[in-house]
Scaffold this motif. Structure first.
Motif, short mmCIF file in Angstrom:
data_model
loop_
_atom_site.label_atom_id
_atom_site.label_comp_id
_atom_site.label_asym_id
_atom_site.label_seq_id
_atom_site.Cartn_x
_atom_site.Cartn_y
_atom_site.Cartn_z
N GLU A 245 0.84 -1.19 0.00
CA GLU A 245 0.00 0.00 0.00
C GLU A 245 0.88 1.24 0.00
O GLU A 245 1.91 1.28 0.67
CB GLU A 245 -0.90 -0.01 1.24
CG GLU A 245 -1.82 1.18 1.37
CD GLU A 245 -2.64 1.11 2.65
OE1 GLU A 245 -3.31 2.12 2.96
OE2 GLU A 245 -2.60 0.07 3.35
N ILE A 246 0.45 2.24 -0.76
CA ILE A 246 1.11 3.55 -0.76
C ILE A 246 0.08 4.59 -0.36
O ILE A 246 -0.96 4.72 -1.02
CB ILE A 246 1.71 3.90 -2.12
CG1 ILE A 246 2.75 2.86 -2.54
CG2 ILE A 246 2.35 5.29 -2.08
CD1 ILE A 246 3.35 3.10 -3.92
N ASP A 247 0.37 5.31 0.71
CA ASP A 247 -0.52 6.35 1.21
C ASP A 247 0.27 7.65 1.27
O ASP A 247 1.27 7.75 1.99
CB ASP A 247 -1.03 5.97 2.60
CG ASP A 247 -2.12 6.91 3.10
OD1 ASP A 247 -2.21 8.04 2.57
OD2 ASP A 247 -2.86 6.53 4.02
N ILE A 251 3.98 9.76 3.44
CA ILE A 251 5.24 10.04 2.74
C ILE A 251 5.85 11.33 3.30
O ILE A 251 5.17 12.34 3.43
CB ILE A 251 5.00 10.19 1.23
CG1 ILE A 251 4.46 8.87 0.66
CG2 ILE A 251 6.29 10.59 0.51
CD1 ILE A 251 4.11 8.96 -0.82
N PHE A 407 4.26 10.89 -4.20
CA PHE A 407 3.32 9.77 -4.28
C PHE A 407 3.30 9.19 -5.69
O PHE A 407 3.35 7.97 -5.88
CB PHE A 407 1.92 10.26 -3.88
CG PHE A 407 0.83 9.27 -4.13
CD1 PHE A 407 0.62 8.22 -3.26
CD2 PHE A 407 0.00 9.40 -5.24
CE1 PHE A 407 -0.41 7.30 -3.49
CE2 PHE A 407 -1.02 8.49 -5.48
CZ PHE A 407 -1.22 7.44 -4.60
N LEU A 410 6.61 7.30 -6.42
CA LEU A 410 6.68 6.01 -5.74
C LEU A 410 5.69 5.02 -6.37
O LEU A 410 6.02 3.84 -6.56
CB LEU A 410 6.37 6.19 -4.25
CG LEU A 410 6.54 4.94 -3.37
CD1 LEU A 410 7.96 4.39 -3.47
CD2 LEU A 410 6.20 5.28 -1.91
N GLY A 411 4.51 5.51 -6.72
CA GLY A 411 3.54 4.65 -7.38
C GLY A 411 4.04 4.16 -8.73
O GLY A 411 3.84 2.99 -9.09
N LEU A 414 6.57 1.45 -8.18
CA LEU A 414 5.91 0.20 -7.80
C LEU A 414 5.35 -0.52 -9.02
O LEU A 414 5.51 -1.73 -9.18
CB LEU A 414 4.79 0.49 -6.80
CG LEU A 414 3.88 -0.69 -6.43
CD1 LEU A 414 4.70 -1.82 -5.80
CD2 LEU A 414 2.75 -0.24 -5.50
N LEU A 432 11.47 -1.16 -2.83
CA LEU A 432 10.95 0.17 -2.52
C LEU A 432 10.84 0.44 -1.02
O LEU A 432 10.40 1.51 -0.61
CB LEU A 432 9.56 0.35 -3.16
CG LEU A 432 9.52 0.20 -4.68
CD1 LEU A 432 8.09 0.35 -5.18
CD2 LEU A 432 10.43 1.22 -5.36
N LEU A 434 8.83 -1.02 1.08
CA LEU A 434 7.43 -1.06 1.50
C LEU A 434 7.13 -2.37 2.23
O LEU A 434 7.74 -3.40 1.93
CB LEU A 434 6.50 -0.93 0.29
CG LEU A 434 6.60 0.37 -0.51
CD1 LEU A 434 5.78 0.26 -1.79
CD2 LEU A 434 6.13 1.55 0.32
N ASN A 480 -5.07 9.80 -3.23
CA ASN A 480 -3.63 9.58 -3.05
C ASN A 480 -3.34 8.40 -2.13
O ASN A 480 -2.44 8.43 -1.29
CB ASN A 480 -2.95 10.85 -2.52
CG ASN A 480 -2.90 11.95 -3.55
OD1 ASN A 480 -2.95 11.69 -4.75
ND2 ASN A 480 -2.85 13.18 -3.10
N ARG A 481 -4.10 7.34 -2.31
CA ARG A 481 -3.88 6.11 -1.54
C ARG A 481 -4.21 4.93 -2.44
O ARG A 481 -5.36 4.80 -2.87
CB ARG A 481 -4.74 6.09 -0.28
CG ARG A 481 -4.49 4.88 0.61
CD ARG A 481 -5.43 4.88 1.80
NE ARG A 481 -5.30 3.65 2.56
CZ ARG A 481 -6.28 3.09 3.26
NH1 ARG A 481 -7.47 3.67 3.30
NH2 ARG A 481 -6.07 1.96 3.92
#
Length: 647
Positions: A245-247, A251, A407, A410-411, A414, A432, A434, A480-481
């Protein structure tokens, strides 16, 4: 011999005959049909007869791509609307797909009708609509920079958006005019009130389940029931997911922006902080057909000049517009175009508008739509917002854009990692930094955490993720998540052994018997009541209590909704008689009822204000009915073919 045949077929009358035979099919079907297969990709097509002076017909097609795009938009909208209640499986239903397709068909039919009736939307009306869209406004006023940036963020061009908006407005014009023509008379209103406020007296009895239902269930009956309904007794299919997950909120980004950077940004975007002058305008359009001859053109200009003269001599401009303007989008509003700023309209129109003083009326101005007469009603002066006034807002924007940039970066990394190895998330998580997380097992009805998210559930049970065992694309959990998932474990649905579901089956067999016996009893008693037997006699026979309820209305509480609905569905009884009916409440529960009295509502009991509001409400309902009737008529006029197998 072959050489002789070759000579004969390349010269003389035989060659002409062969070439003639070849020309005929090529002329009708085209060369391409001989060299390439034609694969139909339409999901619906509409046949539009050509005008009487032309041969053949026009065919409008809705492609699979158009349908899929609209269907996906609909799914996303419903996902946002329903939230946790969203079930992706319901969108596999052909009925849902047809609803979306029918909407596309209706849009095309309305465009066809508008074209055949010569409906056009002037540039000025398109501009007014754009300026009134809140998303394009800053502090309540249209902002050209905001307009441009927002369209760019959506991957749209200004010309493409305005073309789509114009098409939408053209499509809406005829239905809007039909809706405006709907009306409700006082007699209609009185009849509605008499029905809406009607009150009724009823007697009813809840029927007990018959006592003689056989409760014995044999092994053979259980086995037969199980064999016929095996699919009903299965374990739920379940998956366990791995995910990263990227939130954006987690960050790390700078917390302040230096002053010089802020000033540089202000200078770069200075045009954004300039509020241009806006002008409040009205117009009268004298439409000119695209292929008009010189005489028609001159008559239209002379008519516009005469209207301009009348307006300058004191005639009410709004009245002139309502009577004479061909712009049906603004005509009923007295030609009102709202507030306009430069850059949105035809250049000649704008030059004429910005040359006027407040209260001034222009000479006729030509645009692609025809001749315009313009009235300038008011002016809003432009102004510049200084750096100090917008500094804090700029800083917030830069900080937020930095977070969004981090964000997005990083996305992107990924996604690059998962594309390199779509069968595992561990390398991407490690590269990454994560955390590789894991859900508990869950079925198609969802679980906890991210497994409660409808989009995650849909992706988890998709073919690509579940069967191919690939990682998913990015799934948006919120602003942004995002999350990327992979099925770590899969428990397929399997038949449950008979021994495990025996008790359940026995209960279901008994419940079915009771329901069938209750239905037969209700039908028999209803037939006797309709033949004239009194409900109190029938109630005593079955050991039920006869209940009397007086003066109920359509929204009465305390009674099952189905009983109230049936009470008002039954016909008005004749004097001294009753109307009887029955209601199935589900399972083995039935109610027998009789309507003994009916009293209509009193139209005179409502004051003028309430009557007026109710009349408007009914007129809106009537307008919706008339618009749908118009669309139904278009469907009959223009044959529509649908290929459901391609949906």
């Amino acid at each position: 011999m072959l050489q002789k045949l070759r000579e004969k077929t390349t010269s003389g009358w035989l060659a002409f005959v062969i070439v003639g035979l070849l020309i005929i099919p090529f002329a009708f079907f085209g060369v391409n049909n001989y060299f390439s297969a034609q694969v139909a990709t339409w999901v619906a097509k509409i046949e539009v007869p050509a005008p009487w002076w032309q041969l053949g017909k026009d065919t409008r097609e809705i492609s699979q791509d158009e349908f899929r795009s609209r269907f996906e938009q609909y799914r996303q909208r419903m996902r946002q609307t329903l939230g946790d209640a969203y079930d992706p499986r319901q969108f596999d239903d052909i009925t849902v797909k047809r609803q979306v397709l029918d909407a596309l068909i209706e849009e095309q039919l309305l465009l066809i009708a508008a074209e055949r009736n010569g409906v056009v939307v002037p540039d000025a009306v398109v501009a007014r609509e754009i300026m009134n869209i809140p998303a394009f406004q800053v502090d309540g006023r249209f902002d050209q920079t905001q307009y441009r940036l927002l369209l760019q963020s959506q991957g749209m061009t200004i010309s493409g958006f305005e073309r789509q908006l114009r098409e939408d407005l053209v499509r809406q014009l005829l239905p809007n005019q039909i809706a405006r023509s709907a009306f409700v008379s006082d007699a209609d209103l009185d009849a509605f009130i008499r029905l809406r406020d009607q009150r009724r007296d009823i007697d009813y009895l809840a029927l007990p389940v018959p006592r003689d239902v056989d409760e014995t269930v044999t092994d053979e009956q259980v086995q037969a029931w199980y064999a016929e309904r095996t699919d009903r007794y299965r374990s739920p299919e379940r998956v366990t997911l791995e995910y990263v997950e990227i939130d954006a909120s987690n960050i790390a980004v700078p917390t302040t922006i230096d002053e010089q950077t802020l000033r540089d940004r202000y200078q770069e975007q200075r045009a954004r902080f300039v509020e241009p002058e806006q002008r409040l305008a009205s117009h009268i359009l004298i439409q000119v057909p695209a292929n008009a001859d010189a005489a028609t053109e001159q008559r239209a200009r002379d008519r516009a000049a005469d209207l301009a003269r009348q307006a300058r001599e004191g005639a009410d401009f709004a009245d002139l517009a309502r009577t004479h303007s061909d712009d049906i989008g603004s005509r009923n509003d007295g030609g009102d175009l709202g507030w306009i700023e430069q850059g949105l309209l035809d250049a000649d129109f704008e030059r004429a508008l910005y040359a006027l003083e407040v209260g001034g009326v222009s000479e006729p101005v030509r645009s692609s739509d025809g001749w315009h007469v313009i009235l300038l009603r008011d002016v809003r002066e432009g102004e510049v917002r200084e750096f100090a006034e917008v500094r804090d807002a700029l800083e917030r924007e830069l900080l937020e854009s930095e977070r969004e940039r981090a964000f997005s970066e990083l996305g992107g990394r990924l996604l690059d990692q998962t594309y390199r190895d779509p069968t595992s998330l561990a390398p991407a998580a490690e590269a990454l930094g994560l955390e590789l997380k894991r859900t508990g097992p869950f079925g198609r009805d969802g679980g906890t955490g991210i497994a409660a998210n409808p989009a995650v559930i849909e992706a988890a049970f998709s073919r690509d993720v579940l069967e191919e065992r690939n990682t998913s694309g990015p799934i948006e959990l919120g602003p942004n998540r995002i999350v990327v998932i992979r099925v770590a474990e899969h428990e397929p649905s399997e038949p449950l052994p008979l021994a495990q579901v025996r008790d359940r089956i026995e209960d279901e067999i008994r419940a079915e018997r009771r329901a069938e016996a209750a239905r037969e009893q209700a039908e028999a008693l209803l037939a006797r009541a309709r033949a004239g037997e009194a409900l109190d006699v029938l109630a005593a026979e079955v050991g039920a209590e006869l209940r009397q309820v007086r003066d109920i209305d359509r929204v009465t509480g305390g009674l099952d909704r189905a009983i109230v609905d049936e009470a008002f569905r039954l016909p008005r009884p004749a004097e001294g008689e009753v109307s009887v009916g029955s209601v199935a409440l589900g399972g083995d529960s039935y109610v027998l009822l009789a309507v003994s009295g009916v009293r209509d509502g009193d139209p005179t009991a409502l004051d003028a204000t309430f009557r007026g509001a109710l009349k408007q409400q009914l007129a809106r309902a009537q307008s919706a009915i008339e618009v749908q009737a118009y669309i139904d008529a278009l469907r009959r006029q223009f044959p529509v073919s649908v290929a459901e197998e391609r949906l």
